[in-house]
Scaffold this active site. Structure first.
Site, PDB file in Angstrom:
ATOM      1  N   ASP A 333      -3.418   2.274   4.298  1.00 37.57           N
ATOM      2  CA  ASP A 333      -3.812   2.648   2.945  1.00 37.57           C
ATOM      3  C   ASP A 333      -2.724   3.490   2.274  1.00 37.57           C
ATOM      4  O   ASP A 333      -1.995   4.238   2.934  1.00 37.57           O
ATOM      5  CB  ASP A 333      -5.123   3.438   3.032  1.00 37.57           C
ATOM      6  N   GLU A 362      -0.365  -1.014   1.986  1.00 42.40           N
ATOM      7  CA  GLU A 362      -0.856  -1.076   0.612  1.00 42.40           C
ATOM      8  C   GLU A 362       0.172  -0.393  -0.272  1.00 42.40           C
ATOM      9  O   GLU A 362       0.272   0.830  -0.292  1.00 42.40           O
ATOM     10  CB  GLU A 362      -2.218  -0.384   0.463  1.00 42.40           C
TER      11      GLU A 362
END
Length: 619
Positions: A333, A362
């Protein structure tokens, strides 16, 4: 007499306080709780937490395990212990004695284990895979008994879009047949670790214990069982990890090991979310600091990977989960937000232990010129190498949200898709892009395509056949709608039929509408075909500039080739003269559409309005 009683009372109080202090000086936490013999890096660093624990001297007497270093920090309630594990060590419980002088005051332990056979050689996800993204709280609830857990701050409220709805690991496990029927070979779950926050923590990104699965999803053992069952079916599991932040209710937040364990400012300071600053050669240091040290949200304290102990804690945690549960991939993330050098160190450490393991970052950047900074081996002017091979293709996602809603233009409609692919000269590894039209943070396809099933099928066709690794978001095959800009809850809906008492069960053909079945059948046909198509996994790309809103591209490898024809006109079928594509079609005489089975000669082909044809070419 009075003085004697007072003396006796003081003696008793002193003894009670002494005993209480001894009782307090014991490890309340030792993390990681276990480790393995046989890693390339033989050392593991233990975080030990307990009131006043640093006033005690730890010692270990276990064959093959030695205590190399004891690290004291600002907070006397912490010790960090560097252990060295010999390849000759045997599995067992490694006891740690905490002594005052020669007296053992308390003990703790970690479990030492053998590595799973072949663990270091495990294969990560790759271009042969197709990823199905699931938000665990919203997919299926098999065990209602864990919907609310005593002592945890947030209970069940299925009516609240931002509340806990009760989905769990067992619910997902029980529906693996459904995922496989769609043709997907990998599952990415949004984070499943403990999020013991007061509210709105169903999504999993406010972690309060990095070594514990949230009990509302199940246990650590349940997670391992889920991964094992997936592996037995040939499904790879990708764990969603977070190095940038934790939850505000994480157990260490009230008693940090060091002041710089997290990034702090005199008052709450959010990130400026300007990721371009990190690669910008002209960026002000103050702007870079806000990007990387500012908090992501008020409930998510920013972790400081420039603190070596913190960085090592997070690196070890990722290795622990890979080895414990048998993972084959990680989705990281908010990849560019933490300290970039710490993130590069993490990748190198993982590759040292698992050379073929896969990590996708990400990297929410929609311009390829800025995104490439984050891919391995790009010749950045500052000399930075992320060592990260896989990137989320946000430039393509941005193009997909627009392309099928627009008409022909120099930079609109299908030209957007062409132009994103044209930027592949920037990437060192263009086949390592994860391609998607939506995810848990973006609007649903049915929303931005206005519920037009034709557009959704075109997007699915493109994602399944373009270079890279396709990713699909659960429920979009059911035409789920939702505007992510207005409400994250709206794009994270419950899967119908996943809860006891649901009146509609969309896991079955009978529980779906005709339109939903049309989409499910189309998606399944696409990805079942892709599963066995080496040319779509590894093939080169040849594409032709869109004309009259018809875009034609080819994937080819050796003698094999697949032709994709997309007609973006809203109401006009297009008859395409195939002579334009002679440079590749001269090698082929006919083709078969992979979804319908229709045969085509290669003189002219009519592509219906708002549709895609995927044609396997034959000699």
């Amino acid at each position: 007499m009075h003085k004697r009683k007072l003396t006796e009372l003081l003696l008793i109080v002193t003894m009670v306080m002494f005993c209480a202090s001894l009782k307090a000086q014991k490890p309340e936490r030792i993390e990681p709780p276990s480790w393995w013999i046989g890693f390339q890096e033989p050392k593991v660093q233990l975080l030990v937490y307990g009131k006043g624990i640093s006033t005690l001297k730890p010692s270990i007497t276990y064959p093959g395990v030695s205590l190399e270093r004891v690290i004291l920090v600002e907070n006397p309630n912490y010790l960090f212990l560097d252990l060295s594990i010999s390849p000759e060590a045997k599995p067992g419980k490694v006891e740690i004695a905490f002594k005052k002088g020669t007296k053992t005051i308390s003990k703790g332990s970690i479990d030492l284990k053998e590595r799973e056979k072949g663990s270091a050689q495990r294969e990560g996800f790759n271009q042969s895979d197709a990823i199905y993204l699931i938000m665990p709280d919203r997919f299926a609830n098999a065990i209602t008994g864990n919907d609310a857990v005593a002592g945890m701050r947030e209970g069940l409220n299925r009516q609240d879009p931002y509340g806990r709805h009760g989905g769990d690991l067992e619910g997902i496990r029980q529906h693996l047949d459904y995922v496989q029927s769609l043709g997907f070979t990998s599952i990415w779950l949004n984070p499943v670790l403990e999020n013991d926050q007061p509210e709105s923590s169903y999504h999993g990104y406010a972690i309060t214990d990095f070594y514990q699965v949230d009990p509302r999803f199940g246990s650590n053992e349940d997670y391992k069982k889920f991964v094992d069952d997936c592996r037995s079916r040939g499904i790879k599991v990708i764990m969603d990890m977070v190095f940038n932040h934790c939850g505000s209710m994480h157990w260490w937040m009230n008693d940090l090991p060091e002041k710089d364990w997290i990034n702090v400012f005199p008052e709450y300071t959010p990130s400026n979310y300007r990721l371009s600053t990190v690669a910008d050669p002209y960026a002000a240091k103050a702007d870079i600091e806000l990007t990387t040290r500012g908090w992501f949200a008020t409930a998510m304290p920013d972790l400081n990977l420039q603190n070596e102990l913190m960085k090592n804690y997070m690196i070890q945690n990722s290795i622990w989960w890979i080895e414990y549960s048998g993972l084959q991939g990680i989705r990281m993330d908010t990849y560019p937000y933490p300290d970039k050098h710490g993130m590069a160190d993490w990748i190198l450490r993982l590759k040292k232990e698992y050379p073929d393991f896969s990590v996708v970052g990400e990297t929410w950047i929609t311009q390829a010129s800025k995104l490439v900074y984050w891919q391995k081996d790009f010749p950045n002017k500052d000399g930075y190498n992320s060592h990260l091979e896989y990137l989320m293709d946000f430039p393509m996602a941005d193009a997909l949200t627009r392309a099928f809603n627009e008409g022909e233009g120099w930079d609109t409609g299908l030209q957007r898709l062409y132009d994103v692919l044209a930027d592949d000269h920037l990437y060192r590894y263009p086949l390592n892009m994860v391609v998607f039209a939506e995810n848990h943070d973006m609007g649903r396809m049915a929303h931005f395509y206005g519920g037009d099933l034709r557009k959704m099928k075109m997007a699915a066709a493109f994602v399944a056949t373009v270079r890279g690794i396709p990713q699909w978001y659960y429920g979009s095959e059911l035409l789920m709608e939702g505007d992510g800009a207005k409400s994250h809850g709206a794009i994270r809906q419950d899967f119908p039929g996943g809860w006891p008492g649901d009146q509609i069960n969309a896991f079955t053909k009978e529980g779906r509408t005709d339109s939903q079945n049309e989409m499910v059948n189309y998606l399944s046909a696409l990805f079942q075909y892709r599963k066995a198509s080496k040319v779509l996994h590894e093939g080169n790309t040849l594409h032709f500039v869109p004309l009259n809103e018809v875009y034609v591209y080819f994937r080819y490898l050796g003698d094999e080739a697949v032709m994709v024809m997309m007609n973006n006109n809203d109401s006009h079928d297009r008859m395409v003269d195939m002579s334009r594509f002679e440079e590749i079609l001269k090698n082929y005489g006919s083709g078969t559409e992979v979804v319908t089975g229709q045969k085509y000669n290669l003189d002219t082909i009519t592509v219906p309005a708002k549709s895609a044809l995927i044609i396997e070419l034959h000699k």
